[in-house]
Structures are given as structure tokens and as C-alpha cells.
Write a protein that holds these residues in place. Structure first.
Motif, PDB file in Angstrom:
ATOM      1  N   ARG A 178       0.819  -1.153  -0.093  1.00 54.34           N
ATOM      2  CA  ARG A 178      -0.007  -0.101   0.030  1.00 54.34           C
ATOM      3  C   ARG A 178       0.719   1.196  -0.079  1.00 54.34           C
ATOM      4  O   ARG A 178       0.687   2.205  -0.759  1.00 54.34           O
ATOM      5  CB  ARG A 178      -0.749   0.051   1.279  1.00 54.34           C
ATOM      6  CG  ARG A 178      -2.457   0.435   0.997  1.00 54.34           C
ATOM      7  CD  ARG A 178      -3.171   0.103   1.997  1.00 54.34           C
ATOM      8  NE  ARG A 178      -4.440   0.678   2.025  1.00 54.34           N
ATOM      9  CZ  ARG A 178      -5.376   0.002   1.115  1.00 54.34           C
ATOM     10  NH1 ARG A 178      -5.204  -0.837   0.657  1.00 54.34           N
ATOM     11  NH2 ARG A 178      -6.585   0.677   1.243  1.00 54.34           N
ATOM     12  N   GLU A 182       1.051   4.084  -2.808  1.00 53.11           N
ATOM     13  CA  GLU A 182       0.718   5.552  -2.528  1.00 53.11           C
ATOM     14  C   GLU A 182       2.028   6.473  -3.112  1.00 53.11           C
ATOM     15  O   GLU A 182       1.653   7.335  -3.681  1.00 53.11           O
ATOM     16  CB  GLU A 182       0.386   5.879  -1.132  1.00 53.11           C
ATOM     17  CG  GLU A 182      -0.557   6.443  -0.883  1.00 53.11           C
ATOM     18  CD  GLU A 182      -0.959   6.495   0.755  1.00 53.11           C
ATOM     19  OE1 GLU A 182      -1.515   7.616   1.294  1.00 53.11           O
ATOM     20  OE2 GLU A 182      -0.435   5.477   1.548  1.00 53.11           O
ATOM     21  N   ILE A 188      -5.487   5.737  -4.099  1.00 55.07           N
ATOM     22  CA  ILE A 188      -5.948   4.584  -3.565  1.00 55.07           C
ATOM     23  C   ILE A 188      -7.389   4.526  -3.316  1.00 55.07           C
ATOM     24  O   ILE A 188      -7.984   3.442  -3.558  1.00 55.07           O
ATOM     25  CB  ILE A 188      -5.387   4.688  -2.016  1.00 55.07           C
ATOM     26  CG1 ILE A 188      -3.705   4.776  -2.106  1.00 55.07           C
ATOM     27  CG2 ILE A 188      -5.748   3.310  -1.277  1.00 55.07           C
ATOM     28  CD1 ILE A 188      -3.062   3.330  -2.077  1.00 55.07           C
TER      29      ILE A 188
ATOM     30  N   ILE C  56       2.059  11.547   3.855  1.00 56.81           N
ATOM     31  CA  ILE C  56       1.932  10.245   4.320  1.00 56.81           C
ATOM     32  C   ILE C  56       1.532  10.280   6.030  1.00 56.81           C
ATOM     33  O   ILE C  56       0.529   9.575   6.633  1.00 56.81           O
ATOM     34  CB  ILE C  56       2.694   9.376   4.325  1.00 56.81           C
ATOM     35  CG1 ILE C  56       2.842   9.192   2.859  1.00 56.81           C
ATOM     36  CG2 ILE C  56       2.522   7.974   4.811  1.00 56.81           C
ATOM     37  CD1 ILE C  56       4.050   8.494   2.125  1.00 56.81           C
ATOM     38  N   THR C  76      -1.685  12.093  -1.135  1.00 50.17           N
ATOM     39  CA  THR C  76      -0.432  11.528  -1.633  1.00 50.17           C
ATOM     40  C   THR C  76      -0.324  11.764  -3.217  1.00 50.17           C
ATOM     41  O   THR C  76       0.736  12.272  -3.627  1.00 50.17           O
ATOM     42  CB  THR C  76       0.145  10.338  -1.012  1.00 50.17           C
ATOM     43  OG1 THR C  76       0.079  10.489   0.482  1.00 50.17           O
ATOM     44  CG2 THR C  76       1.401  10.070  -1.412  1.00 50.17           C
ATOM     45  N   ASN C  77      -1.377  11.041  -3.849  1.00 50.18           N
ATOM     46  CA  ASN C  77      -1.049  10.822  -5.173  1.00 50.18           C
ATOM     47  C   ASN C  77      -1.272  12.446  -5.947  1.00 50.18           C
ATOM     48  O   ASN C  77      -0.648  12.136  -7.007  1.00 50.18           O
ATOM     49  CB  ASN C  77      -2.282  10.101  -5.727  1.00 50.18           C
ATOM     50  CG  ASN C  77      -3.745  10.495  -5.526  1.00 50.18           C
ATOM     51  OD1 ASN C  77      -4.098  10.912  -4.311  1.00 50.18           O
ATOM     52  ND2 ASN C  77      -4.425  10.744  -6.641  1.00 50.18           N
TER      53      ASN C  77
END
Ligand SMILES: Nc1ncnc2c1ncn2[C@@H]1O[C@H](COP(=O)(O)OP(=O)(O)O)[C@@H](O)[C@H]1O
Ligand SMILES: [Mg+2]
Lengths: 291, 291, 239
Positions: A178, A182, A188, C56, C76-77
Motif C-alpha cells: 500500500r 501511494e 488509493i 503520508i 499523496t497521489n
């Protein structure tokens, strides 16, 4: 020899439906991180949908679309519940299992109250098709043959998507790691929601193939299918997609052969006794757990 | 005493026993559905021994408990420290196998059921006497070294191992005691209802037991008592048109409790506030230091 | 010297793990084209800082600006696709996938230039080309670290954060990896390198931050710090 071929055909078609179910279950487990115990109930509701649609129209394409739509809708409807549960602090994956059990209970009770007054439904011959092959006692219907072809195609297409497309790679990336997923920028939550969609499609397909293969549906079918799906996923190793492919096909074939030699409900017991023995001897599954 | 009250009290007590049987192994994070198989086996054994062989009740009770203890002993060798979901599947498969065997065994009445089990006077008093005895036993286990070790295992297996807890031994211990209690509940059930049906020991029962444990609260032994009476009372409180939907009610309760109060209605924190220092100091410390 | 349009700017950043305060009021900036290092003992908070930048870790207080835009608490993406890449500590890769698939996953934000990027990566890390169809989990530790770096570079990031690339690797391979980082910097990549190996980090970087128990204890040009007696005592073994 002919009997054996007939058994192989029905075994493979049954097996490929198990593969679709186990794969959907494993996908939920790997990507959405939930144990979707209600998945087989969704499949059965989708079978009922096809049965209703058959009363209105005989356009096969429309019926297939109806079945898949309901399955996708139910799968997506459960997504917010599971997302909420996963976001609760100090809650592990067991909580999703417990909640999905509750959902399964609701679905089952609704089916046994409201769908065809709780009676099992039989699919009409125009859906199943006549017998095209017969060897003594064992006959192969058009529906069975279609289930075999459809099942093999659906499984191949799904595994192709999983291994050869970006979206499939996202699924496998999230399943495997995971954090790393990310870090490469995979969205996600979006991918997780998409997995509910895909699982809905897999469920709809299984429903259609199932209805052609066994030609009936009942409120209790889901429980029975759930048991098989879960047992196969454990025997193969939780979250192990390849293992699920092998063990799903194997179960279908074992069952088909058992039906040939042992009467009625005992043949089901044989499959379960074998699976129980495997689990007790190898609790981590034949191919290893992947979560 | 009215028949309704008689059965309400009797069933509630039997479900408290079964709830405790589910509660104990969940202390180490395992959902042991084998208890439903044990219950079915001992209920049928008890009924058969009383009707066909005229065995006296106390002998049947003791042998019933012994049978289920041996079942627990054998299975726990394999799944003593298996992950929760593996234990779940082993239980589900066993329940299905036992149910199918009963259904196909003419001697046991098959799908029709098994009737005319002899009456034992003062059954309700016997049930409640045994209930208090088992309650006392569980209280002692919870407050023993085993109970404290279990609390550590539930929160973090690795920490437990590093503290020198033998995870397999403790898992086996809880599974065996849980099966023994289920054996008692099965025997009592046979003599309370005096007729048996294989339909009784199935997915519906497992869902109901899950509801008892998780709605009541899985962190203490007291939640089960509360919810067994509460859930048993639901069909009595509502008109039969609503009560017939009780599976929907139970399922919805299960989903809602996980969403709104994941530890159940009666929690350890709640009791802690009421009665300082009495409940499981080890567990609370670890939970606090983690969050 | 902080330029007006620094590529990364962290203001007053605080992060906690429950009761543990892991970062306390961190201020930091990086200019375009710089090679900045972040040194500190184990547990000083270097990883926490890098993870906070990537969104994160949950940020308690403070702001992070990347290319002038506020990226505090962004998913995060989104942060990754705006051009920031983290090479995490302990070579985190997709070990059941092939080397090529790992690189494909790194590149999915910029698929158009995939071929071009891939050739570039294979120039930096020829070993990855040789192993491109091998399953990543079967690579050696050093090769896995290179794969992890290659994967991060595939998205053509404007800033690379590198977390302890030398961790657990043989000295010869550590040398290779530092050389590659220096080369990348020369080619125009902006780099923030977190390291326990202070000597190596100071040698390769132009500017350095020293972290101690969640705070920036000192900062300045690497050459100055290398000659600072305090630093020599604490991080360079007094030589
Ligand atoms: N997931 C976590 N939960 C609780 N504390 C953590 C966690 N990760 C790191 N810490 C603590 O935060 C501090 C900083 O850790 P880290 O950022 O990993 O330091 P470094 O990378 O410099 O070695 C340490 O005291 C560490 O124990
Ligand atoms: Mg670190």
C-alpha cells in the motif's frame, strides 16, 4: 470416456464460476481490504434479477445487462459502509467481516420474504436451452456449454486485465504494498472504489453463468455458495489469485466427478470434507497466504 | 408459567451459553463457529440416547460435554493459532458437513426432524443452575493468568510472543473450553425443546450468535447476557408482521453496532468506570500506550 | 541563501505520533537545482519529515509549499503527480512484479514519455535493463535500491526526496549510489537526501540540515558544517 468428458465439461464450467467468485472475493480482500461475506448474496440477487427480466423480455443482452447492473449497484452501495468501518480507529479487518455478515443476513431475509414469496425460482428453457449432448444419464445442456465458454472467457479476460493493463497493475500494486503504491501516486481511494465496480461485474457474470448452469435460484443458495467460495479461498491461500484459479477449477471438477459416482447431497459433503482436511493440515493454504 | 415465558427464559439461557462459547475464543481473536457443529452433534446425541436407549439425563450431559471436548481437542491441534478467518471457515464447513449428515441419516429423522425426546422435570432450574456455574467458570478464566495473557494476544500477537505467551496453547485452551460449553448447550437444548431439526443449526444460528456477541459487546462476558435476553425478546415485543423480519433486524443491528459502537453496548471501559480497578489492568495499559 | 521562488518550503512544521512529538517547528527550504542533505541520528525524525512532505503522516501544524503551491494535507497521489517523488527507506518495491512493471507503475503519470524515460533510467542503471524481466523480489539489495530510485525517476519529478539509500548496503554499492545521486544532481535534478552516514552526505551535498530529536539543530553549507568542530565530534567520529 464419454461420461468422463461430460463430467469434465460440467466440472470446468462450475469451476470457472467458482474462480470468478473467489477472484472477486480476493480482489476485495487485497485492494479494498475487506472480507466481503455478502458477495455471494449479491450474486444470488442478481440471479433473481435475471429471472424477473426473463418474464419481461427475451432479449438475452438486456437480461445480461440487468443482472450485471444490479450486481454492480449492490457492490457499490456497500462501499461507503465498508469505507466508514475501515476508517474507524482500532478496528481491524474482522469488523468488515462482521458487518458483511450482517449485510448477508439482511439480503437473505429479504430474498426469503419478498422474492417469489420465498420459493425457489426455476429458469425457463428459453434461458437454459435444450440438451445438445447426452450420454446415458448425463446430459449437457446448451446453458452448460455456454457457462463453460462464458466462464473461461470471463476468467481469461479478467486475468488479462489484471496483468496487462494499468488499472490491473494498480490493483496488484495496492494489494502488494500500500505504501509503495501511494508513493508512486496511485489514487488509493479511487482505485478501491473501482475494485467494487469490477467485483460487481464479476458477480453479475457469475450470476448469469450460474443461472444457465444450475437453472434455479433460491434464498439459501447464497449461503451455500459463500461457503464454497470462502473454503476455496482458504484452501488456495487467502488473497492468492493464482491459487484461487487452480483451486476453483479443481473444486468444480472434483464436484462433477463426485456427482457421477455418489448420490445427491453426499457429493457436496465429499468436496467439503476434502477442503476441511486440507485446511486442517495446511491452515495457510496450498499456495500460501498473500495478505 | 406460560409457555412463552418458559421458552423465552430457556432459550435465553442456552444462547447465553452459546454466546459465551463464542466469546471465549474471541478473547484471542478467533471466531469459533465449530461450537454450532458441537451443539448440533450433542443435541442429536442427547435426544437419541434418551429416546432410544433410555439413558438418564446426567449421564447424557456428561458424555455430551465429553464428546464436544474431544472434538475441540482434535480441531484445536490444527487451528489453535490459525488466523481468525481460517478458524471461521473450519467452523462453517464443519457445520455444513454435520448438517448434511443429519439430513441424510434416517435414524436421526433426516430433514423432517427428531421428535419425542423424553421430558426431564425442572429443566429450567437445571439450565439456570448450570448457567451460573459456567458463568462463574468464565469469570475465573477471565481473571486468571490465561485471561490476562489473552488480552495481550488480542491486541498484539507479537508483543504476546515476546512476553513469553504460548499463543497456540492459549488458543487451544479457549477453543476446547468453548466447545465443551457448546456441548452442554446442545444437550440442554435437546431436553428443553424436546424436538430437533437440522434447519436449526445453520447460518441463521451463526448470525444470531454473532449478533449476541457483538451487539452485547465482546470485551466482557456481561454483554452476552444482556443481548441474549434483548434479542430473544425482540420477536416478542413486536407484532408478528415485524417479528418475521427478525433476520433483517439482527443483520441491521450487526452493521449499525460496528459503525456506531464497534466494541458493543457493554464495554470494558464502561464497567471500568463503574467499578475501578476490577477489570483487566493488563489490557487497558497496552491499549493506552498504543493509541 | 533562500531564493524567492524556492522549490520546496517548509514552515513551522509539527508532527506527532499520539503522545510522541516527532517533529517540532521545522523550517526548511530547497532551491531549484540544489543538492541538500538532512543528517541526524537514528530516530531524529528524518523519515517522519519526508513522509509528512508526501502527505503520508498527518500534519499537526505548519505549512508545506511546493513550487509555490500549498500542498499541506493534500492526498499523496496529488502531491506525487505535481512532481515530487520519495525514494523510501529500506528499498520498498513491488517484489512480486517484474522490474519492468515496477518502472511502468512509476511512470503512469507521464505515459507519453515512457519510452524516453525508460531509456534514460537504463542509462543510469544498466543493471535494470539486464534484469528487466526478472521478478523484483529476486534482485539483490543494491539492485532493489536502484530499482526503487529508477521507479521514482520514471515520473520525471522536479524534486526527489531520498531516504537513507545506503541503509544495509555494501560499501562498494553505497559508493555507486552516491555517485549516481551526484550525477543526477548535475543533470538538473533537485535532491533532498536523508542520511545517517553524515560524512558521505556532507561530501555529496552543497547544503545541509542537521536534525536532532525532531528539531533542526543546525544548518548551512556542507563545507562549513564539515569543518565545524561540533559536527565533527557528534557525527563524523571526531576525525
Ligand atoms: N509509526 C510510528 N509510530 C510511533 N512513533 C513513531 C512512528 N514512526 C516513527 N516514530 C518515532 O518518531 C521518531 C522519529 O522517527 P523517524 O522519523 O523514523 O526517525 P529517523 O528516520 O530519523 O530515524 C522516533 O522517536 C520514532 O520512534
Ligand atoms: Mg529513517
Amino acid at each position: 470416456m464419454e461420461i468422463f468428458i461430460a463430467q469434465l465439461i460440467s466440472g470446468l464450467s462450475l469451476g470457472s464460476i467458482y474462480v470468478l467468485l473467489v477472484t472477486g472475493f480476493n480482489l476485495m480482500l487485497l485492494v479494498a481490504k475487506i472480507i466481503q461475506f455478502a458477495y455471494p448474496q449479491i450474486v444470488v440477487i442478481s440471479m433473481y434479477t435475471c429471472w424477473w427480466a426473463l418474464k419481461i423480455t427475451s432479449n438475452k443482452l438486456l437480461i445480461i445487462i440487468a443482472g450485471i447492473t444490479v450486481s454492480v449497484a449492490l457492490s457499490l452501495l456497500s462501499e461507503p459502509i465498508f469505507r466508514k468501518i475501515s476508517s474507524i480507529k482500532d478496528v481491524d479487518i474482522n469488523a468488515t467481516f462482521i458487518a458483511s455478515m450482517g449485510i448477508a443476513m439482511i439480503m437473505m431475509d429479504v430474498m426469503s420474504h419478498s422474492f417469489n414469496y420465498g420459493f425457489p425460482v426455476a429458469f425457463p428453457p428459453k434461458w437454459i436451452g435444450g440438451n445438445i449432448l447426452s450420454f446415458g444419464l448425463i446430459t449437457i445442456s446448451k446453458g452448460q456449454l455456454f457457462a463453460l465458454v462464458g466462464g473461461v472467457i470471463a476468467v481469461s479476460v479478467f486475468f488479462y486485465l489484471l496483468y496487462r493493463t494499468n488499472q490491473g497493475r494498480f490493483f496488484r500494486a495496492i494489494a502488494e504494498n500500500r505504501l509503495a503504491a501511494e508513493l508512486v501516486g496511485i489514487p488509493i481511494t479511487k482505485t478501491s472504489i473501482f475494485s467494487y465496480f469490477i467485483v460487481g461485474i464479476l458477480g453479475g457474470f457469475s450470476a448469469i453463468l450460474f443461472s444457465m448452469l444450475i437453472g434455479s435460484a433460491s434464498p439459501w443458495l447464497g449461503e451455500f455458495v459463500a461457503l464454497k467460495m470462502l473454503a476455496v479461498s482458504i484452501v488456495a491461500g487467502l488473497g492468492n489469485l493464482h491459487g484461487g484459479l487452480v483451486c476453483g477449477l479443481l473444486l468444480g471438477i472434483i464436484e462433477a466427478i463426485a456427482v457421477g459416482y455418489i448420490s445427491g447431497s453426499w457429493s457436496n459433503v465429499i468436496a467439503f470434507v476434502i477442503m476441511l482436511a486440507v485446511i486442517l493440515i495446511k491452515p495457510e493454504g496450498l499456495f500460501g497466504t498473500k495478505i | 408459567m406460560s409457555e412463552v415465558l418458559y421458552y423465552f427464559l430457556g432459550f435465553s439461557a442456552i444462547y447465553i451459553l452459546m454466546g459465551w462459547a463464542l466469546y471465549l475464543p474471541y478473547r484471542v481473536g478467533q471466531l469459533n463457529y465449530l461450537i454450532v457443529a458441537c451443539m448440533a452433534i450433542t443435541a442429536y446425541f442427547g435426544g437419541f440416547a434418551a429416546r432410544e436407549w433410555n439413558w438418564p439425563f446426567p449421564v447424557i450431559l456428561i458424555i455430551g460435554i465429553m464428546i464436544s471436548t474431544i472434538i475441540g481437542l482434535i480441531f484445536s491441534q490444527a487451528i489453535g493459532k490459525a488466523p481468525c478467518f481460517t478458524v471461521v471457515i473450519v467452523g462453517l464447513t464443519s457445520v455444513f458437513i454435520v448438517k448434511t449428515v443429519i439430513e441424510n441419516w434416517k435414524l436421526l429423522g433426516g430433514t423432517v426432524g427428531f421428535f419425542h425426546i423424553p421430558n426431564v422435570n425442572g429443566m429450567l432450574i437445571i439450565i439456570y443452575g448450570l448457567l451460573i456455574l459456567v458463568g462463574f467458570l468464565i469469570y475465573r478464566i477471565d481473571h486468571s493468568r490465561w485471561g490476562r495473557a489473552a488480552s495481550v494476544v488480542f491486541v498484539d500477537k507479537d508483543v504476546a510472543v515476546s512476553l513469553g505467551v504460548d499463543i497456540k496453547k492459549i488458543g487451544m485452551f479457549f477453543q476446547i473450553v468453548s466447545c465443551a460449553i457448546a456441548g452442554m448447550a446442545g444437550t440442554l437444548d435437546a431436553f428443553l425443546v424436546r424436538s430437533l431439526s437440522p434447519e436449526f443449526f445453520t447460518f441463521g444460528m451463526i448470525g444470531y450468535l454473532m449478533c449476541i456477541l457483538f451487539v452485547g459487546g465482546y470485551t466482557t462476558m456481561w454483554g452476552v447476557i444482556f443481548s441474549a435476553f434483548f434479542l430473544q425478546g425482540i420477536p416478542l415485543m413486536f407484532p408478528s408482521s415485524i417479528a418475521s423480519w427478525r433476520q433483517v433486524i439482527y443483520g441491521a443491528l450487526l452493521v449499525l453496532i460496528i459503525l456506531l459502537r464497534p466494541e458493543g453496548i457493554i464495554t470494558r471501559k464502561m464497567l471500568w468506570r463503574m467499578k475501578p480497578k476490577a477489570y483487566f489492568p493488563v489490557n487497558t495499559q497496552i491499549k493506552n500506550s498504543k493509541s | 541563501m533562500e531564493k524567492k521562488n524556492s522549490i520546496l518550503k517548509i514552515e513551522n512544521l509539527s508532527v506527532s505520533y499520539g503522545p510522541i512529538k516527532a517533529l517540532k517547528n521545522i523550517d526548511l527550504y530547497i532551491n531549484e537545482g540544489e543538492f541538500v542533505s538532512l543528517i541526524g541520528a537514528n530516530g531524529a525524525g528524518k523519515t517522519t519529515l519526508l513522509k509528512a512532505v508526501l502527505g503520508i503522516n498527518t500534519i499537526e501544524r505548519g505549512n508545506i509549499f511546493f513550487l509555490g503551491k500549498d500542498i499541506t494535507r493534500k492526498p499523496t497521489n496529488v502531491i506525487v503527480s505535481s512532481g515530487l517523488s520519495l525514494i523510501p527507506e529500506g528499498h520498498i518495491i513491488f517484489s512480486s512484479m517484474s522490474v519492468l512493471e515496477n518502472l511502468q507503475l512509476g511512470a503512469y503519470q507521464s505515459l507519453a514519455t515512457f519510452k524516453e524515460n525508460l531509456e534514460k533510467i537504463f542509462e543510469y542503471f544498466p543493471i535494470l535493463q539486464k534484469r528487466s524481466n526478472q521478478i523484483a523480489g529476486t534482485l539483490s539489495g543494491g539492485e532493489q535500491q536502484m530499482l526503487s530510485m529508477g521507479r521514482a525517476l520514471m515520473s520525471k519529478p522536479k524534486l526527489i526526496l531520498v531516504d537513507e539509500p545506503s541503509l544495509g548496503l555494501a560499501p562498494k554499492i553505497v559508493l555507486d549510489i552516491f555517485n549516481i545521486l551526484i550525477e543526477l544532481n548535475k543533470e538538473g535534478y533537485t535532491i533532498l537526501l536523508s542520511e545517517q552516514n553524515a560524512k558521505k552526505a556532507l561530501e555529496s551535498s552543497s547544503r545541509c540540515y542537521v536534525m536532532k530529536t525532531g528539531e533542526i539543530a543546525m544548518s548551512g553549507p556542507s563545507l562549513d558544517l564539515m569543518n565545524n568542530p561540533q559536527i565533527q565530534q557528534a557525527y563524523l567520529g571526531g576525525c
